[in-house]
Design an enzyme around this catalytic site. Structure first.
Site, PDB file in Angstrom:
ATOM      1  N   GLU A  83       0.511  -1.096   0.199  1.00  0.00           N
ATOM      2  CA  GLU A  83       0.067   0.645   0.047  1.00  0.00           C
ATOM      3  C   GLU A  83       0.440   1.306  -0.425  1.00  0.00           C
ATOM      4  OE1 GLU A  83      -2.985   1.160  -0.179  1.00  0.00           O
ATOM      5  OE2 GLU A  83      -4.584  -1.115   0.423  1.00  0.00           O
ATOM      6  N   SER A 343     -33.550 -31.555  48.900  1.00  0.00           N
ATOM      7  CA  SER A 343     -32.029 -31.784  50.081  1.00  0.00           C
ATOM      8  C   SER A 343     -30.294 -30.678  49.706  1.00  0.00           C
ATOM      9  CB  SER A 343     -32.027 -33.729  49.924  1.00  0.00           C
ATOM     10  OG  SER A 343     -33.430 -34.182  49.549  1.00  0.00           O
TER      11      SER A 343
END
Length: 680
Positions: A83, A343
């Site tokens: 680029e 329980s």
């Protein structure tokens, strides 16, 4: 004469050049830059900074923060080579590149290459400006020049990595890497790096999920350039050319979604939050949760919490089998939903009884029909064992002995211990009774794990935390170290589920009334795990028992946590390790206060539903059953007779509606019993 004119012209030219340069500098310096504060996706991270979940920014885009140090250097080299090769040296505008681009366009009659620098691209992305119009290009140049004067090269490059478009709602390198490759951009293959360099040039036409052929061609051109400039060799490039481009976008990480949402809700402005969770473990437990409900209907749900009871940190939290709006109601966090614990509160009752000197693990308890006022509980299997040691009574999860101990302690003592442990509870009707010991209270899975963590830690509760920066409050003592060890030793002697290793895991299972909730919670010397299974809407799950469906998941969770359990701690020095015959006389046999010992037929009792229970109203009516007494029976609801002269012990009562009701049954001799229940 001529020489003097040349000197004057030279001086004038130099002055004009200096003036032009100064004016140009003032023009650049006067540039109004767009905001450099870029909104990024909020992120929730695990304890080591790994991404658990990310959220889109306000406009629905994925734009994740990224640091140069967290980007593969090979990608940076490819990007700059392809680029903007003179990025490190030009002032924001590369006149050589522009001249080349203009010459190529004039020679070929079309645009062959662009003259924009990376800085100019950043200027365009910051302002979302046009690229083809002359005014837009001039503006980009001005902004680029100004950016170069105010930011470093690395800061400009970082802006590009954050803003570069990658198709659809993907912005920035990190979002693209996660979406296309499912990984962070720290380590990329040459093919992956080249593709990520190529896409931003034309993000919509090079999206690999929609135009794989164009994406591949663009990637290959980047690879060719990389070979030309010796970034990779020909052999690496050839291997990269054979690598397929991703045909689909991958979903962004969404681990621990319920806990991540809680973190966001508590601090919505935070850009980054770190939790105590461990991502690899979280993945394993989420996978286990999905397996636990697979093939078991479309409504069964599961929740799992894993914590380090020494530090109080939650290491994994799964609120549902899947974070989806399905029949399981996956969006509901079942780790924080109030449910009946069945329980699983019994170990706390025994620990309190040991502390109060009411019992010892070797104390003999009576397991036979008893009436505690109007409350006549039964064992789950409706069988009775006579005299039995406390150790066995807890391991067998018998109801009669634990209710007798709760009566001797007082329900308020049990609730006070829950409060000390940091357990937030809800009692139906706000009237605590003996049924609390059997699950007649609403609690959350996370709080129950916190309670068991207290037992594992020697009786000291330390509130569980799930945020790295969260408060770490001091814990309170719930029971003594001796009582906590005694309960842990009893639970460690419980037989494991079929097929599970016999590894001395201290655990307890529970099943709530009506099979609505199945629980299993256990701990070793370091960790505690809680498992809940049921339906999010609270409807019954026929045949669901904690020991059968939740316990196997608990043992699998420990297997996925670590290869072997940490050993349980040794008994505290003050622990009385003797047989029943060697106990002090008052501890050899427990006698409950105010409990009437008598064969069940002597007096009537509401056998179903038990006092304090929540029960579903069937379309045919409320199912009731009487134990003991002499037929015929009369049933009353809130004092009004609704069924008379019944000889059957079981019937259906028609009720006007739901809510709290008092059921009364009267036998032929005038003896009565009653139970207060909540009908829904």
């Amino acid at each position: 004469m001529m020489r003097g004119r040349w000197l004057i012209a030279l001086a004038a030219g130099l002055w004009l050049a200096a003036w032009g340069r100064d004016e140009f500098d003032r023009w650049v310096d006067a540039t109004t830059l767009p905001s450099l504060r870029i909104e990024t996706s909020a992120e929730v991270l695990d304890r080591d900074g790994r991404l658990l979940r990310a959220y889109t920014v306000a406009d629905g885009r994925w734009r994740l923060a990224v640091d140069l140090d967290d980007v593969d250097p090979d990608y940076i080299d490819m990007l700059l080579t392809y680029e903007d090769r003179r990025f490190r040296s030009h002032p924001g505008v590369d006149l050589r590149s522009m001249a080349r681009a203009l010459a190529q366009a004039a020679w070929n009659g079309r645009v062959v290459s662009g003259g924009s620098t990376l800085t100019m691209q950043v200027a365009r992305l910051l302002e979302d400006g046009t690229t083809g119009e002359m005014g837009g290009k001039l503006r980009q140049m001005r902004v680029a020049l100004a950016l170069e004067r105010r930011l470093s090269k690395d800061e400009i490059l970082s802006l590009y990595l954050l803003l570069a478009p990658f198709g659809g709602n993907l912005e920035g390198l990190r979002a693209a890497s996660l979406s296309y490759f499912g990984k962070e951009p720290l380590r990329l293959t040459p093919a992956e790096a080249a593709l990520l360099v190529a896409i931003p040039q034309s993000p919509e036409t090079r999206r690999p999920d929609r135009a794989a052929d164009r994406a591949e061609a663009a990637r290959d051109r980047v690879l060719s350039r990389a070979v030309t400039f010796h970034l990779i060799d020909a052999e690496e490039a050839q291997a990269a050319l054979t690598e397929p481009v991703p045909g689909l976008r991958q979903p962004f990480p969404a681990f621990a979604p319920h806990l991540a949402d809680r973190a966001r809700a508590e601090n919505p402005m935070a850009g980054e939050q770190r939790l105590t969770l461990d991502l690899p473990l979280q993945k394993k437990i989420e996978s286990l949760a999905a397996e636990a409900v697979e093939g078991k209907g479309d409504q069964l749900q599961v929740a799992i919490v894993v914590a380090d009871h020494l530090s109080g940190e939650i290491l994994a939290s799964v609120g549902s089998a899947a974070f989806t709006a399905d029949a399981r109601q996956g969006f509901v966090d079942m780790t924080t939903a109030l449910r009946s614990p069945g329980s699983t509160l019994k170990p706390l009752v025994y620990a309190l009884a040991f502390d109060e000197g009411l019992a010892h693990p070797e104390t003999l308890l009576d397991d036979r029909p008893m009436a505690f006022g109007n409350y006549a509980p039964q064992n789950f299997d409706r069988l009775y064992r006579g005299e039995i040691r406390a150790r066995q009574a807890l391991q067998m999860s018998l109801n009669i002995p634990v209710v007798a101990l709760t009566q001797a302690l007082g329900p308020a003592k049990l609730l006070s211990a829950l409060t000390k442990a940091g357990v937030q509870y809800e009692i139906p009707g706000n009237q605590p009774g003996l049924a609390v010991a059997l699950g007649g209270v609403g609690v959350t899975l996370q709080d129950m794990v916190q309670l068991y963590a207290a037992l594992a830690r020697g009786g000291v509760a330390l509130p569980l935390i799930w945020q790295i920066d969260g408060e770490r409050p001091e814990g309170q003592r719930v029971v003594s170290a001796v009582a906590a060890w005694q309960v842990g030793d009893i639970l460690a002697g419980l037989a494991p589920p079929p097929g599970a290793p016999s590894n001395r895991l201290a655990y307890k299972t529970g099943t709530s009334y009506g099979h609505r909730d199945a629980w299993a919670i256990g701990f070793d010397g370091r960790h505690v795990i809680g498992v809940w299974l049921g339906r999010a809407d609270g409807t019954p799950v026929p045949g669901a028992f904690g020991a059968e469906v939740a316990a196997p998941v608990l043992f699998q969770a420990f297997n996925r946590l670590k290869p072997a359990l940490d050993p349980q701690p040794p008994a505290p020095a003050a622990t009385l390790l003797v047989s029943n015959a060697q106990l002090p006389q008052p501890l050899q046999r427990f006698r409950p206060r105010d409990a009437a010992f008598a064969p069940a037929p002597d007096a009537p009792a509401v056998a179903f539903p038990p006092d304090g229970a929540e029960v579903e109203l069937l379309s045919a009516g409320l199912k009731v059953r009487v134990a003991g007494g002499t037929a015929p029976f009369t049933w009353m609801v809130d004092g009004t007779p609704v069924a008379v002269a019944l000889r059957d012990r079981e019937t259906l009562l028609a009720l006007p509606g739901t809510g709290f009701v008092t059921l009364s049954v009267i036998d032929a001799t005038g003896r009565s019993a009653r139970a207060q229940v909540r009908v829904w």
